[in-house]
Design an enzyme around this catalytic site. Structure first.
Site, short mmCIF file in Angstrom:
data_model
loop_
_atom_site.label_atom_id
_atom_site.label_comp_id
_atom_site.label_asym_id
_atom_site.label_seq_id
_atom_site.Cartn_x
_atom_site.Cartn_y
_atom_site.Cartn_z
N HIS A 206 -6.84 -18.19 13.76
CA HIS A 206 -6.76 -18.12 14.89
C HIS A 206 -6.36 -18.03 15.91
CE1 HIS A 206 -11.54 -19.03 14.20
NE2 HIS A 206 -11.65 -18.61 14.52
N ILE A 207 -4.98 -19.54 16.52
CA ILE A 207 -4.08 -19.86 17.22
C ILE A 207 -3.07 -18.18 16.63
CG2 ILE A 207 -2.28 -20.99 18.15
CD1 ILE A 207 -4.69 -23.09 17.47
N ASP A 226 0.59 -16.21 5.29
CA ASP A 226 -0.65 -17.20 5.47
C ASP A 226 -1.00 -18.00 3.82
OD1 ASP A 226 -3.14 -17.63 8.03
OD2 ASP A 226 -3.65 -17.55 5.28
N ALA A 283 2.46 -26.87 17.17
CA ALA A 283 1.90 -28.00 17.12
C ALA A 283 0.76 -27.36 16.54
CB ALA A 283 1.98 -26.88 18.58
N SER A 284 0.29 -28.20 15.44
CA SER A 284 -0.83 -27.73 14.45
C SER A 284 -0.63 -30.10 14.09
CB SER A 284 -0.15 -27.30 12.70
OG SER A 284 1.11 -27.82 12.36
N ASP A 309 4.46 -30.97 19.33
CA ASP A 309 3.20 -31.64 20.18
C ASP A 309 2.25 -32.21 19.37
OD1 ASP A 309 1.28 -31.24 22.58
OD2 ASP A 309 0.15 -30.54 20.97
N GLU A 314 -0.38 -41.48 15.78
CA GLU A 314 -0.55 -40.90 17.40
C GLU A 314 -1.04 -42.24 17.79
OE1 GLU A 314 -2.22 -37.22 17.87
OE2 GLU A 314 -0.34 -36.05 17.52
N HIS A 344 0.05 -34.15 22.15
CA HIS A 344 -0.20 -33.19 21.48
C HIS A 344 -1.83 -32.51 22.78
CE1 HIS A 344 -3.36 -33.43 17.89
NE2 HIS A 344 -3.82 -32.13 18.91
N ILE A 345 -1.19 -31.86 23.85
CA ILE A 345 -1.31 -31.21 24.71
C ILE A 345 -2.54 -29.85 24.40
CG2 ILE A 345 -0.81 -33.55 26.40
CD1 ILE A 345 1.39 -31.10 26.84
N GLY A 346 -1.91 -29.35 23.00
CA GLY A 346 -2.08 -28.26 23.24
C GLY A 346 -3.18 -27.16 23.54
N1 LIG Z 1 -1.89 -29.09 18.93
C1 LIG Z 1 -3.12 -28.98 19.58
O1 LIG Z 1 -3.56 -29.49 20.62
C2 LIG Z 1 -4.41 -28.31 18.60
C3 LIG Z 1 -5.38 -27.27 18.95
C4 LIG Z 1 -5.87 -26.59 18.30
C5 LIG Z 1 -5.53 -26.83 17.25
N2 LIG Z 1 -4.70 -27.70 16.58
C6 LIG Z 1 -4.07 -27.28 15.18
O2 LIG Z 1 -3.92 -26.50 14.59
C7 LIG Z 1 -4.54 -26.22 13.25
C8 LIG Z 1 -4.72 -23.67 13.11
O3 LIG Z 1 -6.03 -23.91 14.49
P1 LIG Z 1 -6.57 -22.68 14.08
O4 LIG Z 1 -7.86 -22.52 15.12
O5 LIG Z 1 -5.36 -21.42 14.69
O6 LIG Z 1 -7.17 -22.98 12.49
P2 LIG Z 1 -7.58 -21.66 11.65
O7 LIG Z 1 -8.36 -22.07 10.83
O8 LIG Z 1 -7.88 -20.22 12.55
O9 LIG Z 1 -6.00 -21.06 10.87
C9 LIG Z 1 -5.61 -21.56 9.66
C10 LIG Z 1 -4.86 -20.75 9.32
O10 LIG Z 1 -3.74 -20.55 8.24
C11 LIG Z 1 -3.69 -20.30 6.65
N3 LIG Z 1 -3.42 -21.78 5.89
C12 LIG Z 1 -4.13 -22.63 5.27
N4 LIG Z 1 -3.03 -23.36 4.62
C13 LIG Z 1 -2.36 -22.59 4.33
C14 LIG Z 1 -0.67 -22.76 3.70
N5 LIG Z 1 -0.63 -23.96 3.00
N6 LIG Z 1 0.26 -22.17 4.22
C15 LIG Z 1 -0.19 -21.08 4.90
N7 LIG Z 1 -0.93 -20.92 5.42
C16 LIG Z 1 -1.95 -21.56 5.60
C17 LIG Z 1 -5.43 -19.94 6.67
O11 LIG Z 1 -5.47 -19.45 5.50
C18 LIG Z 1 -5.50 -19.71 8.27
O12 LIG Z 1 -5.15 -18.31 8.29
C19 LIG Z 1 -5.67 -27.06 13.22
O13 LIG Z 1 -6.01 -26.93 12.22
C20 LIG Z 1 -5.33 -28.23 13.97
O14 LIG Z 1 -4.97 -28.84 12.82
C21 LIG Z 1 -3.88 -28.39 17.50
O1 LIG Z 2 -7.83 -32.47 21.95
C1 LIG Z 2 -7.94 -33.07 20.45
O2 LIG Z 2 -7.73 -34.35 20.74
C2 LIG Z 2 -6.89 -32.14 19.36
C3 LIG Z 2 -6.72 -30.91 20.38
C4 LIG Z 2 -6.27 -30.23 19.24
O3 LIG Z 2 -6.04 -30.99 17.92
C5 LIG Z 2 -7.37 -29.39 17.66
O4 LIG Z 2 -8.04 -29.37 16.85
O5 LIG Z 2 -8.77 -28.93 18.79
#
Ligand SMILES: NC(=O)c1ccc[n+]([C@@H]2O[C@H](COP(=O)([O-])OP(=O)(O)OC[C@H]3O[C@@H](n4cnc5c(N)ncnc54)[C@H](O)[C@@H]3O)[C@@H](O)[C@H]2O)c1
Ligand SMILES: O=C(O)CC[C@@H](O)C(=O)O
Length: 466
Positions: A206-207, A226, A283-284, A309, A314, A344-346
């Site tokens: 998604h991101i 991926d 930011a993962s 991030d 944390e 962690h403000i993504g």
């Molecule tokens: N910083 C923030 O505030 C924040 C906010 C939202 C999400 N996140 C983090 O970001 C991550 C990703 O979010 P998303 O919504 O895009 O998730 P998502 O599930 O839509 O996408 C993750 C992608 O990673 C791929 N993947 C899984 N394992 C892999 C590997 N070993 N090598 C390569 N690709 C791999 C998956 O196939 C998938 O396409 C979340 O799991 C969350 O931990 C952080």
């Molecule tokens: O708001 C949070 O604490 C987490 C944000 C982000 O890492 C998520 O997984 O959506």
């Protein structure tokens, strides 16, 4: 679970309002807004099902869950306690014993030790994307449903990353810090446009895919890696290996979930594969990057900058916690040049938090009141159309059970004494979920059904809603 008591009527939720703030496609699950009603065939009003008085449902919300989510839950008449921070494990255990629902974000660790104490817990709401902080398997085996908001903050993260790409390329963090200290340092050396540079996205979900579109609009070339084969948006191109992505990218950005396979996914060997003077953005999740290896790569000049991030550890609350006590390398990290550190403000925007509050709040209400598991990340997704006010002697039976042979025969022997109007059953791994609406049942029948199901050896959890 307490035996069923009495029926409580509650006001119909304001779905039209919710649709206007949620950006999630799951919102389409709701009844259409009032303005649509003339165009649709008339349907009997849905009956709100309750296992007990609404005010008996106790909810604990941690980590400053958005007001939109709190309003939905308090609007149902539930008892809601909302705290701004997460809790240390001992306090969390104390509190979780008492509640039916807990709402968290990324900091609260619902591990086996904590969940074992949660004797009344029906459901967990993760008001975020990530669910790595919850032991999903243990929860499922104990009949505790877990919901999240899978993409309501994706855009916010993607926009943050775009900002960071330019910030790193122009060394904006360092220039700004110097000016804050009173130093004028006008330089162009190693400052770049991002136009024509290659962005390597690791994890094209998604991101990652949202980011791909934004980056191309700014003139970047996008490649991605991926574990699954995915169609690239625009002119982006999937590469077969992580090394290939690291070799070709000027900017590498990580968007994978926290998994055993993604722990230290970027470490010394991967930094060696990166281009000289390239940049890293994470930011993962904090575990995805080996921070001591990043410190070495930055000090040696292999990478020209980084933006982080997320961190392996944390703090639970805002304050002066980002020290060596939290992470042993904290001060080494803070001393690096061209390093953007954010707490962690993504996903922390008004838009994202409001939408998450609505999406997860609604999912919790649907589950508590009607047993619907659509969107659950750890139980099979089951739905039955609502019982209506015209069906006063009906009850909804929910039987969460071990996924073993012969269970349905036994359940249907119990339900077979009654008229089963509709039924659905599905399984996920070791756990299965059955919902059945039975008609012409009174309080005594409900009690008998509930007790008979409770007595089955395959039982994980029984709920009877009416
Ligand atoms: N910083 C923030 O505030 C924040 C906010 C939202 C999400 N996140 C983090 O970001 C991550 C990703 O979010 P998303 O919504 O895009 O998730 P998502 O599930 O839509 O996408 C993750 C992608 O990673 C791929 N993947 C899984 N394992 C892999 C590997 N070993 N090598 C390569 N690709 C791999 C998956 O196939 C998938 O396409 C979340 O799991 C969350 O931990 C952080
Ligand atoms: O708001 C949070 O604490 C987490 C944000 C982000 O890492 C998520 O997984 O959506």
């Amino acid at each position: 679970m307490a035996a069923p008591q009495n029926i409580v009527q509650i006001p119909k939720p304001d779905f039209a309002h919710r649709l206007s703030v949620s950006t999630s496609p799951t919102a389409t699950f709701h009844s259409p807004p009032a303005s649509f009603s003339g165009a649709l065939p008339t349907r009997a009003a849905p009956k709100q099902l309750k296992p007990f008085n609404t005010q008996d449902i106790k909810i604990l919300l941690l980590e400053n869950v958005n007001q939109s989510g709190r309003d939905i839950l308090t609007g149902q008449g539930y008892q809601v306690e909302a705290l701004k921070t997460s809790l240390p494990e001992d306090q969390l255990i104390e509190k979780i014993r008492d509640v039916h629902v807990i709402g968290i974000r990324s900091k609260t660790k619902l591990n086996e030790k904590v969940l074992r104490e949660a004797k009344n817990l029906l459901v967990v709401g993760c008001f975020c994307i990530g669910t790595n902080q919850v032991d999903l398997e243990f929860a499922a085996k104990h009949g505790i449903a877990v919901f999240n908001s899978p993409f309501a903050n994706s855009r916010s993260v993607a926009e943050l990353v775009i900002g960071e790409i330019i910030t790193l390329a122009r060394q904006l963090g360092d220039r700004s810090n110097e000016m804050h200290r009173g130093t004028w340092n006008k330089v162009s050396n190693k400052c770049w446009e991002i136009r024509g540079k290659t962005l390597g996205i690791v994890g094209y979900g998604h991101i990652g895919s949202q980011l791909s579109v934004l980056a191309e609009a700014m003139g970047m070339n996008v490649i991605y890696y991926d574990v699954i084969s995915l169609m690239g948006l625009g002119t982006s191109r999937q590469v077969p290996t992580l090394n290939e992505l690291l070799n070709e990218s000027d900017f590498v950005t990580l968007h994978v979930p926290e998994l055993p396979e993604t722990k230290n996914m970027i470490s010394t060997a991967q930094f060696e594969q990166m281009k000289e003077g390239s940049y890293l953005i994470n930011a993962s999740r904090g575990t995805v990057v080996d921070i001591p290896a990043l410190i070495n790569a930055s000090r040696s000049g292999k990478i020209a900058g980084a933006a982080l991030d997320v961190y392996p550890n944390e703090p639970a609350a805002n304050g002066d916690y980002f020290t060596n006590d939290l992470n042993t390398w904290g001060e080494d990290l803070r001393s690096l040049k061209n390093l953007i550190l954010t707490p962690h403000i993504g996903g922390s925007t008004e838009e994202a938090q409001r939408a998450i509050g609505v999406e997860v709040g609604d999912a919790l209400v649907r589950y508590i009141n009607q047993g619907i598991t659509l969107g659950s990340v750890n139980l099979p997704e089951c739905n039955l159309r609502s019982l209506t006010l015209e069906e006063p002697d009906h009850a909804r039976v929910i039987y969460i059970h071990q996924n073993i042979p012969g269970v349905l025969r036994k359940v249907n022997e119990i339900l077979g004494n009654h008229n089963v109007d509709k039924q659905i059953s599905d399984s996920k791994g070791d756990v299965a979920y059955l919902m059945a609406d039975v008609s012409s049942v009174g309080i005594e029948d409900i009690k008998e059904i509930s007790e008979s199901l409770e007595a089955l050896s395959s039982r994980v959890m029984v709920r009877v809603l009416y």
